[in-house]
Scaffold this motif. Structure first.
Motif, short mmCIF file in Angstrom:
data_model
loop_
_atom_site.label_atom_id
_atom_site.label_comp_id
_atom_site.label_asym_id
_atom_site.label_seq_id
_atom_site.Cartn_x
_atom_site.Cartn_y
_atom_site.Cartn_z
N PRO A 112 -10.24 1.02 -16.88
CA PRO A 112 -11.06 1.37 -18.04
C PRO A 112 -10.26 1.22 -19.33
O PRO A 112 -9.06 1.50 -19.35
N ASP A 113 -10.93 0.76 -20.37
CA ASP A 113 -10.27 0.63 -21.67
C ASP A 113 -10.15 2.00 -22.30
O ASP A 113 -11.14 2.70 -22.45
N ASP A 114 -8.93 2.37 -22.69
CA ASP A 114 -8.71 3.65 -23.36
C ASP A 114 -8.62 3.47 -24.87
O ASP A 114 -8.28 4.39 -25.58
N ASP A 115 -8.95 2.28 -25.36
CA ASP A 115 -8.84 2.01 -26.80
C ASP A 115 -9.76 2.94 -27.59
O ASP A 115 -9.39 3.44 -28.64
N ASP A 116 -10.98 3.19 -27.07
CA ASP A 116 -11.91 4.04 -27.79
C ASP A 116 -11.34 5.45 -27.92
O ASP A 116 -11.45 6.08 -28.97
N ASP A 117 -10.73 5.95 -26.84
CA ASP A 117 -10.16 7.29 -26.88
C ASP A 117 -9.03 7.37 -27.90
O ASP A 117 -8.90 8.36 -28.61
N GLU A 118 -8.21 6.33 -27.97
CA GLU A 118 -7.09 6.35 -28.91
C GLU A 118 -7.61 6.38 -30.34
O GLU A 118 -7.07 7.08 -31.18
N GLU A 119 -8.69 5.64 -30.62
CA GLU A 119 -9.27 5.67 -31.96
C GLU A 119 -9.80 7.06 -32.27
O GLU A 119 -9.64 7.56 -33.37
N ASP A 120 -10.43 7.70 -31.29
CA ASP A 120 -10.94 9.05 -31.50
C ASP A 120 -9.80 10.01 -31.78
O ASP A 120 -9.90 10.89 -32.62
N GLU A 146 -1.33 -13.27 -13.11
CA GLU A 146 -1.97 -14.53 -13.49
C GLU A 146 -2.70 -14.45 -14.83
O GLU A 146 -2.47 -15.25 -15.73
N CYS A 147 -3.59 -13.45 -14.98
CA CYS A 147 -4.41 -13.39 -16.20
C CYS A 147 -4.02 -12.25 -17.13
O CYS A 147 -4.49 -12.19 -18.27
N GLY A 148 -3.19 -11.33 -16.66
CA GLY A 148 -2.73 -10.23 -17.51
C GLY A 148 -3.70 -9.07 -17.63
O GLY A 148 -3.45 -8.14 -18.39
N SER A 149 -4.80 -9.08 -16.88
CA SER A 149 -5.76 -7.99 -16.95
C SER A 149 -5.14 -6.70 -16.43
O SER A 149 -4.34 -6.71 -15.49
N ASN A 150 -5.52 -5.58 -17.06
CA ASN A 150 -5.10 -4.27 -16.58
C ASN A 150 -5.99 -3.89 -15.42
O ASN A 150 -7.22 -3.87 -15.56
N LEU A 151 -5.38 -3.58 -14.29
CA LEU A 151 -6.13 -3.27 -13.08
C LEU A 151 -5.81 -1.88 -12.60
O LEU A 151 -4.73 -1.35 -12.86
N GLU A 152 -6.75 -1.29 -11.89
CA GLU A 152 -6.57 0.04 -11.33
C GLU A 152 -6.80 -0.03 -9.82
O GLU A 152 -7.71 -0.70 -9.34
N VAL A 153 -5.96 0.67 -9.07
CA VAL A 153 -6.12 0.75 -7.62
C VAL A 153 -7.27 1.72 -7.35
O VAL A 153 -7.20 2.89 -7.70
N GLU A 213 0.81 -1.22 0.00
CA GLU A 213 0.00 0.00 0.00
C GLU A 213 0.85 1.27 0.00
O GLU A 213 0.37 2.34 -0.37
N PHE A 214 2.12 1.18 0.38
CA PHE A 214 2.99 2.34 0.39
C PHE A 214 3.63 2.59 -0.98
O PHE A 214 4.20 3.64 -1.23
N ASP A 215 3.54 1.61 -1.86
CA ASP A 215 4.15 1.73 -3.19
C ASP A 215 3.16 2.16 -4.27
O ASP A 215 3.56 2.42 -5.40
N VAL A 216 1.87 2.21 -3.93
CA VAL A 216 0.87 2.57 -4.93
C VAL A 216 0.02 3.73 -4.44
O VAL A 216 -0.08 3.99 -3.25
N ASP A 217 -0.58 4.42 -5.38
CA ASP A 217 -1.53 5.48 -5.09
C ASP A 217 -2.86 5.13 -5.74
O ASP A 217 -2.91 4.36 -6.71
N LYS A 218 -3.92 5.74 -5.25
CA LYS A 218 -5.22 5.53 -5.85
C LYS A 218 -5.17 6.00 -7.30
O LYS A 218 -4.64 7.07 -7.61
N GLY A 219 -5.67 5.17 -8.21
CA GLY A 219 -5.65 5.50 -9.64
C GLY A 219 -4.49 4.86 -10.39
O GLY A 219 -4.48 4.85 -11.61
N ASP A 220 -3.50 4.33 -9.65
CA ASP A 220 -2.38 3.65 -10.31
C ASP A 220 -2.89 2.41 -11.03
O ASP A 220 -3.87 1.79 -10.61
N GLN A 221 -2.20 2.05 -12.11
CA GLN A 221 -2.59 0.86 -12.85
C GLN A 221 -1.48 -0.17 -12.79
O GLN A 221 -0.30 0.17 -12.73
N LEU A 222 -1.89 -1.43 -12.76
CA LEU A 222 -0.95 -2.54 -12.77
C LEU A 222 -1.62 -3.69 -13.50
O LEU A 222 -2.79 -3.62 -13.84
#
Length: 84
Positions: free
Chosen positions: A47-55, A28-35, A15-24
């Motif tokens: 959240p998937d940012d793929d749509d934003d990148e396409e825009d 095991e499954c490779g999913s993108n996670l957010e604190v 908990e001392f190495d991460v902040d709220k909103g950090d992503q990791l």
């Protein structure tokens, strides 16, 4: 320790190495996670940012089209000068 919401794997997060909103990513499954919470540490799928990148790509294409139109107008102005 935190739990992956996708595969329920236990993930060691200090908990001392991460902040709220950090992503990791889940080891095991490779999913993108957010604190989403620090005490206790809770993870949620990022959240998937793929749509934003396409825009963004579309915006770049629009900008290029606008630049082409500006160049065409400049060419027309130059042509008009020769008609005198």
């Amino acid at each position: 320790m935190a739990t992956c919401p996708e595969c329920d794997a236990e993930i060691e997060v200090d908990e001392f190495d991460v902040d709220k909103g950090d992503q990791l990513s889940c080891p095991e499954c490779g999913s993108n996670l957010e604190v989403v919470s620090l005490s206790p540490i809770e993870l949620d799928l990022a959240p998937d940012d793929d749509d934003d990148e396409e825009d963004d790509d579309d915006d770049l294409e629009d900008d290029e089209d606008a630049d082409d139109e500006d160049e065409d107008e400049e060419d027309d102005e130059e042509d008009e000068g020769w008609e005198e």
